[in-house]
Design an enzyme around this catalytic site. Sequence first.
Site, short mmCIF file in Angstrom:
data_model
loop_
_atom_site.label_atom_id
_atom_site.label_comp_id
_atom_site.label_asym_id
_atom_site.label_seq_id
_atom_site.Cartn_x
_atom_site.Cartn_y
_atom_site.Cartn_z
CB SER A 361 -0.95 -0.04 1.19
OG SER A 361 -1.96 0.94 1.08
CG ASP A 460 -6.77 -2.33 -3.94
OD1 ASP A 460 -7.24 -1.20 -3.66
OD2 ASP A 460 -5.59 -2.64 -3.75
CG HIS A 490 -5.85 -1.94 -0.19
ND1 HIS A 490 -5.03 -1.54 -1.22
CD2 HIS A 490 -5.36 -1.36 0.93
CE1 HIS A 490 -4.08 -0.75 -0.74
NE2 HIS A 490 -4.25 -0.63 0.56
#
Length: 554
Positions: A361, A460, A490
Amino acid sequence: GIATHRKSAFPLLHYFMSLDSASTPVLDEASFVVIEDQESDEDTSEFEVIGDAADSDSSDEEEDQQSNKFQGIRPTWVPDASVTQCTRCELPFTFFRRRHHCRFCGRIFCNKCCHVQASYPVWFGYDSPQRVCEECIPQLFDCRQQSDVPESASISIVRCTSSPQISRDGFQTSGEEVLSFPLRFLHPLCRFAFWFSGMYEGGSFNRTFLNTAANMNLPFIGDPVKSIIRTMVPVPKQWPSYGDDSWETYSVSNIEEPEMSEIPVFIFTPLTTSTRPLPVLIWFHGGGFCLGSAENMVYQTICRSLAHRTHCIVVSVEYRLAPEFKFPTQVEDAFAALKWVHEKALAFGGDPERLAVGGDSAGGSLSAVVSILARERKFPVPLRHQLLVYPCITNPLTDDLDSHVKYIEGPVLSRTVCDWFMRQVFDDIEEGLKHPFASPLHLESHHDLPPATIINAKHDPLCDHGKLYAQKLRKDGVPATRSVYRKSLHGFFGSGIGESTEALVEASSALRNAFSLPNADIFDEESFVNVPVEVISLAEDVIDEENATNALSL
């Protein structure tokens, strides 16, 4: 992609292209097309056209069902009766040490040496993840990335709806897009946690609740490691802001009389008897630059697993977070940590010549940017690899990408959450997101960057970021592979749910290749039977900020 069996190699794609075009295809009940009467100059004795081998404990009826369901090119299986011990560890099979066939090479292993389940390329004909032994893991993941199949090639299998597939945008782990059942509960839980922490307009933000929930630090979580050491990296108390149109970037050495501070790093050292310096992965955690910690249980699990499976040292960086510290603090903290690792690597058993960066991320974004900074600032050694797990590579608040629109409400990472993150990171969100270090996708040149492994979750909004960045890297001559885990969302990486283990194994396999570590270097726990107890006990130590005996003086 090369499939191996008893140390021999067989190029599957070449085999497909060598099939006689006059062969007659037959459509079976499972919608696979199988070539009959194939002729090839290649020696195909190691492979069978039909998958007539079932699991060791399957009945004859189950074998027939699997034979009908799974049609494809597969290795010839070693008969159960011919083997009494594991091919890898050579321990005898028992009631608890069960035998399993590796679907990639056909040999028989114990449940410890063949416990990983992963999606196979389309030509194997499997429609769900199958077992792969530790020895075949690198070949399998290499095989999965063979996407340059000529359009004119005669492929002998047409996949089922749910079968793993190959596309030009990376390996897709499934033809379905159904989210794994356990992951469906994460979305409402995360929404409540975000709301409770004040992560929406009008709320008073306090990350204490999230940190308390995540920082359980259970000593038995994750793979075993030799030690976890906490130490500090010097950084300026405040990094200068970048100019509006300037590429000028800073380091401790060119800031006049900076007031200094420190950030923690955690050094995960794998179990090993080797006295040689080990390669080092610098890991940056995720959390939208506002949340997360190197001490979180999830990131301890990730770092333990990568250290154990890759046989490298992992340095997890506790960079400073927004809104207390605005951009570019996170970027400069990350690069300062990279420089520190290069300077001090030998002191903690690392090899300063073999460094890689990785993160998930926001940490994936930092890894991409640090790789660019290493090029721009003439870093002393070339980075071996960049591991980018669902990174944010461009502005996440637009409708320009399909994944932005399709997953605007999440799960987990919604447009509202992304907007909140960006407002904490930048004083001026519109101008801040224009900077190339905030949106590395729009960098003018991506030449001379380290090879990349990109891991995306299908559910995501950042999924298409990985697709576009892989295309940009390849266009500029940078090797880049990408996998899309189509039943994940995610934050799945390191969660231990669904496809998480498969993704961790893929990441460690890519790093092992980047560090030029052969399979023989993978740690074998059986070789540590006679190691003194006090050394092994370090693997279970909890990171303790006050524990001076577990700190490293550098």
